[in-house]
Design a protein around this motif. Sequence first.
Motif, short mmCIF file in Angstrom:
data_model
loop_
_atom_site.label_atom_id
_atom_site.label_comp_id
_atom_site.label_asym_id
_atom_site.label_seq_id
_atom_site.Cartn_x
_atom_site.Cartn_y
_atom_site.Cartn_z
N ILE B 51 0.84 -1.21 0.00
CA ILE B 51 0.00 0.00 0.00
C ILE B 51 0.87 1.25 0.00
O ILE B 51 0.69 2.16 -0.81
N ALA B 52 1.85 1.28 0.91
CA ALA B 52 2.74 2.44 1.00
C ALA B 52 3.52 2.61 -0.30
O ALA B 52 3.68 3.74 -0.81
N SER B 53 3.96 1.49 -0.85
CA SER B 53 4.73 1.52 -2.08
C SER B 53 3.90 2.06 -3.24
O SER B 53 4.34 2.94 -3.99
N LYS B 54 2.65 1.59 -3.38
CA LYS B 54 1.81 2.07 -4.47
C LYS B 54 1.48 3.55 -4.28
O LYS B 54 1.46 4.33 -5.24
N ALA B 55 1.22 3.96 -3.04
CA ALA B 55 0.93 5.38 -2.77
C ALA B 55 2.08 6.26 -3.27
O ALA B 55 1.86 7.32 -3.85
#
Lengths: 274, 274
Positions: B51-55
């Motif tokens: 999630i953090a990576s895609k954000a």
Amino acid sequence: MNKEDYFIQQFTNQTKLIGDDAAVVGNMVYSQDAFFENVHFKREWMSLKQIASKAMLVNISDAIAMNAKPLYALLTVAIPKDFSTSDLRKLANGFKKVANDYGIKIIGGDTISNEKLDISITIISQTSNPKYRADAKIGDLVCYTGTLGSCKKDLKKLLKGKKVPSKAKFIKPKLKGDFFYDISKYVNASLDISDGLFFELQRVSKASKVGFEFFDEISPEVGTSGEEYEMLFTFPKKHLEKVMLSAKNHKVPLNIFAKVIKGSYKTTAKNHHF
Amino acid sequence: MNKEDYFIQQFTNQTKLIGDDAAVVGNMVYSQDAFFENVHFKREWMSLKQIASKAMLVNISDAIAMNAKPLYALLTVAIPKDFSTSDLRKLANGFKKVANDYGIKIIGGDTISNEKLDISITIISQTSNPKYRADAKIGDLVCYTGTLGSCKKDLKKLLKGKKVPSKAKFIKPKLKGDFFYDISKYVNASLDISDGLFFELQRVSKASKVGFEFFDEISPEVGTSGEEYEMLFTFPKKHLEKVMLSAKNHKVPLNIFAKVIKGSYKTTAKNHHF
């Protein structure tokens, strides 16, 4: 340590830029603050225009605390599905009014449909002389602007379902930018009072590795009132007259309440913010 | 007009900086995007690190689309109350990994306690030659990178409760920055495909006041697949060989599918984004 602080700590090894009200890169200053429904405000407390206005002002307060002039804003606004176009106009007008008052250009951002009204603002500012929390010096006088206490009282009222006047500082923070820019050349350390005076003093103590000698006792009503957005700063005693004269000229009440000493300062007061 | 567009329209009289993937001020480029739980993702679809990576990646994609190199990031993260310190570390690691991969310094932001995981990121980038949506020229070739369609399929699977592989583009966008920076000197207009090819083409049409002559029919599966974060761009035909050679060198599939003509282009396809 609370979860927010734990999360922030994961990044502090990466960079020394984290930890003040904003990050300084060259002469540019960047700050980003959330203003979320049911975290920072309840919708029944304020009009949409007041919500947008306060969201802008608390972000601008960070820029002022760094002695930076806000130039640009990015707005990310999560909009509840039931908002009418009239609601959207009121919200937009709140952002635009404050942007206009401070000469800020709204240059971008993002809008999404969400369950509640969650605002996140980035302010891009410029400074030639940034001020940090870490620069308090032994012997400095410590002061804050305005009067503290009303925001905690008003928050209590609102939480009990009572109303507070629209000119209350809790609804519309009264920033002291003009005064602070004027005296910034005399200032060593500064930050704004968002989480209560005692809490902010602890931040200065930790960052500057100093303690405080208080001239008078500060009541918990004053020391734990958050969301005041008054300026807290320290300056060498030799500049006292110039600082006081400027305060008088700007009609800003100034409370010189302590001296910076060797040691450290900790508060047992809770971070007081809705 | 949907509510998000109506809201944005309230600000477009103020400034011409709004309307691209990011705002350009001098040689600095500023973009801010939300990545909210139940708006952009569901937590059961991805790990916290993903999630953090895609954000981060969807925000970096905006910078690439403007031909800007991301330098700094501000993260505002609303953290659910039930997150453990292990959850927070995983989330932080996702942000840090991508920041590290792209040489981005995380310089600040805000963390708050919230009902759900809502992320808002500002990326500060630098460019010497910004690219806009409004600069498509009659006669330009129009192309996109990579293959389109998998993200819509994977989103459908996820919405049905199925799993998708962790290397799927929907989970981890595959940005084409190195290729795009390399050929940017030949590019006229560009943007990234976040809302589906047809929708992005409509944006180019509106901004550049042009239409398109399609070389082949594009299926709805391809044209309405959102969150692809591939690059869509136009360039003069005379640069075709150089663009194709660079694509080959960077192992980037390139689909030249239309020519810019006089006229306009509208899609009836819905903005396809979860």
